[in-house]
Design an enzyme around this catalytic site. Structure first.
Site, PDB file in Angstrom:
ATOM      1  N   ARG A 254      -9.724   1.412   8.585  1.00  0.00           N
ATOM      2  CA  ARG A 254      -9.335   0.047   8.927  1.00  0.00           C
ATOM      3  C   ARG A 254     -10.447  -0.671   9.682  1.00  0.00           C
ATOM      4  O   ARG A 254     -10.277  -1.842  10.021  1.00  0.00           O
ATOM      5  CB  ARG A 254      -8.087   0.066   9.800  1.00  0.00           C
ATOM      6  CG  ARG A 254      -6.776  -0.149   9.037  1.00  0.00           C
ATOM      7  CD  ARG A 254      -5.653  -0.074  10.053  1.00  0.00           C
ATOM      8  NE  ARG A 254      -4.453  -0.754   9.660  1.00  0.00           N
ATOM      9  CZ  ARG A 254      -3.391  -0.163   9.111  1.00  0.00           C
ATOM     10  NH1 ARG A 254      -3.429   1.105   8.823  1.00  0.00           N
ATOM     11  NH2 ARG A 254      -2.303  -0.861   8.850  1.00  0.00           N
TER      12      ARG A 254
ATOM     13  N   ARG B 187      10.974  -6.543   4.724  1.00  0.00           N
ATOM     14  CA  ARG B 187      10.738  -5.093   4.633  1.00  0.00           C
ATOM     15  C   ARG B 187      11.676  -4.306   5.548  1.00  0.00           C
ATOM     16  O   ARG B 187      11.827  -4.608   6.729  1.00  0.00           O
ATOM     17  CB  ARG B 187       9.298  -4.768   4.996  1.00  0.00           C
ATOM     18  CG  ARG B 187       9.025  -3.271   5.015  1.00  0.00           C
ATOM     19  CD  ARG B 187       7.585  -2.942   4.804  1.00  0.00           C
ATOM     20  NE  ARG B 187       6.775  -3.185   5.984  1.00  0.00           N
ATOM     21  CZ  ARG B 187       5.464  -2.941   6.028  1.00  0.00           C
ATOM     22  NH1 ARG B 187       4.849  -2.483   4.956  1.00  0.00           N
ATOM     23  NH2 ARG B 187       4.788  -3.180   7.128  1.00  0.00           N
TER      24      ARG B 187
ATOM     25  N   ARG C 240      10.775  -2.048  11.043  1.00  0.00           N
ATOM     26  CA  ARG C 240       9.734  -1.506  11.922  1.00  0.00           C
ATOM     27  C   ARG C 240       9.506  -2.486  13.073  1.00  0.00           C
ATOM     28  O   ARG C 240       9.475  -3.689  12.871  1.00  0.00           O
ATOM     29  CB  ARG C 240       8.429  -1.352  11.126  1.00  0.00           C
ATOM     30  CG  ARG C 240       8.314  -0.025  10.445  1.00  0.00           C
ATOM     31  CD  ARG C 240       7.175   0.034   9.473  1.00  0.00           C
ATOM     32  NE  ARG C 240       5.903  -0.445   9.997  1.00  0.00           N
ATOM     33  CZ  ARG C 240       4.748  -0.322   9.348  1.00  0.00           C
ATOM     34  NH1 ARG C 240       4.717   0.267   8.168  1.00  0.00           N
ATOM     35  NH2 ARG C 240       3.631  -0.794   9.852  1.00  0.00           N
TER      36      ARG C 240
ATOM     37  N   ARG D 234      -1.105  -8.921  13.536  1.00  0.00           N
ATOM     38  CA  ARG D 234      -1.645  -7.891  12.630  1.00  0.00           C
ATOM     39  C   ARG D 234      -2.521  -8.524  11.551  1.00  0.00           C
ATOM     40  O   ARG D 234      -3.520  -7.953  11.141  1.00  0.00           O
ATOM     41  CB  ARG D 234      -0.506  -7.096  11.984  1.00  0.00           C
ATOM     42  CG  ARG D 234       0.174  -6.151  12.970  1.00  0.00           C
ATOM     43  CD  ARG D 234       1.431  -5.561  12.396  1.00  0.00           C
ATOM     44  NE  ARG D 234       1.169  -4.610  11.329  1.00  0.00           N
ATOM     45  CZ  ARG D 234       2.090  -4.194  10.466  1.00  0.00           C
ATOM     46  NH1 ARG D 234       3.332  -4.643  10.553  1.00  0.00           N
ATOM     47  NH2 ARG D 234       1.793  -3.324   9.547  1.00  0.00           N
TER      48      ARG D 234
ATOM     49  N   LYS E 245       0.825  -1.223   0.000  1.00  0.00           N
ATOM     50  CA  LYS E 245       0.000   0.000   0.000  1.00  0.00           C
ATOM     51  C   LYS E 245       0.851   1.260   0.000  1.00  0.00           C
ATOM     52  O   LYS E 245       0.610   2.173  -0.774  1.00  0.00           O
ATOM     53  CB  LYS E 245      -0.919   0.050   1.236  1.00  0.00           C
ATOM     54  CG  LYS E 245      -2.055  -0.937   1.209  1.00  0.00           C
ATOM     55  CD  LYS E 245      -3.078  -0.634   2.312  1.00  0.00           C
ATOM     56  CE  LYS E 245      -2.517  -0.674   3.723  1.00  0.00           C
ATOM     57  NZ  LYS E 245      -2.045  -1.981   4.154  1.00  0.00           N
TER      58      LYS E 245
HETATM   59  P1  AMP Z   1       0.605   1.055   8.748  1.00  0.00           P
HETATM   60  O1  AMP Z   1       1.855   1.835   8.568  1.00  0.00           O
HETATM   61  O2  AMP Z   1      -0.529   1.548   7.884  1.00  0.00           O
HETATM   62  O3  AMP Z   1       0.821  -0.434   8.605  1.00  0.00           O
HETATM   63  O4  AMP Z   1       0.119   1.302  10.261  1.00  0.00           O
HETATM   64  C1  AMP Z   1       0.920   0.899  11.350  1.00  0.00           C
HETATM   65  C2  AMP Z   1       0.056   0.749  12.597  1.00  0.00           C
HETATM   66  O5  AMP Z   1      -0.542   2.001  12.921  1.00  0.00           O
HETATM   67  C3  AMP Z   1      -1.110  -0.219  12.472  1.00  0.00           C
HETATM   68  O6  AMP Z   1      -0.734  -1.576  12.671  1.00  0.00           O
HETATM   69  C4  AMP Z   1      -2.038   0.292  13.558  1.00  0.00           C
HETATM   70  O7  AMP Z   1      -1.585  -0.089  14.845  1.00  0.00           O
HETATM   71  C5  AMP Z   1      -1.850   1.806  13.453  1.00  0.00           C
HETATM   72  N1  AMP Z   1      -2.828   2.379  12.506  1.00  0.00           N
HETATM   73  C6  AMP Z   1      -2.573   2.931  11.286  1.00  0.00           C
HETATM   74  N2  AMP Z   1      -3.704   3.322  10.679  1.00  0.00           N
HETATM   75  C7  AMP Z   1      -4.712   3.003  11.530  1.00  0.00           C
HETATM   76  C8  AMP Z   1      -6.126   3.109  11.468  1.00  0.00           C
HETATM   77  N3  AMP Z   1      -6.751   3.626  10.401  1.00  0.00           N
HETATM   78  N4  AMP Z   1      -6.851   2.672  12.542  1.00  0.00           N
HETATM   79  C9  AMP Z   1      -6.252   2.155  13.630  1.00  0.00           C
HETATM   80  N5  AMP Z   1      -4.925   1.987  13.741  1.00  0.00           N
HETATM   81  C10 AMP Z   1      -4.147   2.408  12.702  1.00  0.00           C
END
Ligand code: AMP
Length: 210
Positions: free
Chosen positions: A88, A122, A155, A166, A13
């Site tokens: 999400r 990653r 990360r 996740r 993404k």
């Molecule tokens: P990402 O970089 O999009 O994979 O986001 C990393 C982490 O941030 C996720 O695993 C969630 O813990 C948190 N996070 C990001 N976007 C959201 C969202 N829309 N709702 C809730 N938690 C989020």
């Protein structure tokens, strides 16, 4: 154009969002990047979010919804935006459709085995947020961002046990959004198993035709 990019962790993404945003001059809004910026600045929200993110869970809806609602009011969003990592949950999606028009939700699909493999490889640039894929066994400490020279990191939430959690959270809370947007005739699905450029080509064809 106001777009949503959906897909499991590791579907690409972030990488695709950057390409789409550049091609169509959209503001790229990554809720994950926004939260990581809060963590880096050690704000109260950042401190709260870090523990949740490190467990592989979702930050509460009301926090994220408020963040996005404010973000899309910024001047760089007037020509459109691309939401990467939001919504999400169904509650986030319902709320979003209440405060903004959305043209399309694009879902990038890849099989679970590929997700695990991609997440293990990653690495990210902590400075400019670019993501990279490295081969196992290589000394990744030697790799530096080709854009800005910063040392790449893994990360915290890409550790295998967190990735598994996740994926469960994705299946339970986020995957239902595919049906949510399909039933509203807003969904386009794209095969995410190809190279970065192949997947980008699949996405661009959605908007530009063959
Ligand atoms: P990402 O970089 O999009 O994979 O986001 C990393 C982490 O941030 C996720 O695993 C969630 O813990 C948190 N996070 C990001 N976007 C959201 C969202 N829309 N709702 C809730 N938690 C989020």
């Amino acid at each position: 154009m106001k777009l949503i990019l959906l897909g499991p962790p590791g579907a690409g993404k972030g990488t695709q969002a950057a390409k789409i945003a550049e091609r169509y001059s959209l503001a790229h809004i990554s809720t994950g990047d926004m939260l990581r910026a809060e963590i880096a600045s050690e704000t109260p929200l950042g401190k709260e979010a870090k523990a949740i993110i490190d467990r592989g869970e979702l930050v509460p809806d009301e926090i994220i919804i408020g963040m996005v609602a404010n973000r899309i009011k910024q001047p760089d969003c007037v020509n459109g935006f691309l939401l990467d990592g939001f919504p999400r949950t169904i509650a986030q999606a319902e709320s979003l459709l209440g405060f903004s028009e959305i043209d399309r939700a694009v879902c990038i699909s890849i099989p679970d085995e590929m997700i695990i493999d991609r997440m293990a490889k990653r690495r990210v640039c902590p400075a400019c947020k670019r993501t990279y894929s490295v081969e196992p066994g290589s000394r990744w400490e030697q790799f530096f961002c080709t854009e800005c020279g910063a040392r790449l990191i893994t990360r915290d939430d890409d550790k295998p046990e967190t990735v598994r959690h996740r994926l469960e959270v994705y299946a339970e809370q986020t995957y239902p959004l595919v049906e949510f947007f399909r039933s509203r005739d807003m969904l386009s699905e794209v095969d995410g198993t190809g190279t970065v450029d192949e997947v980008a080509g699949n996405i661009f064809r959605l908007f530009e035709g063959e």
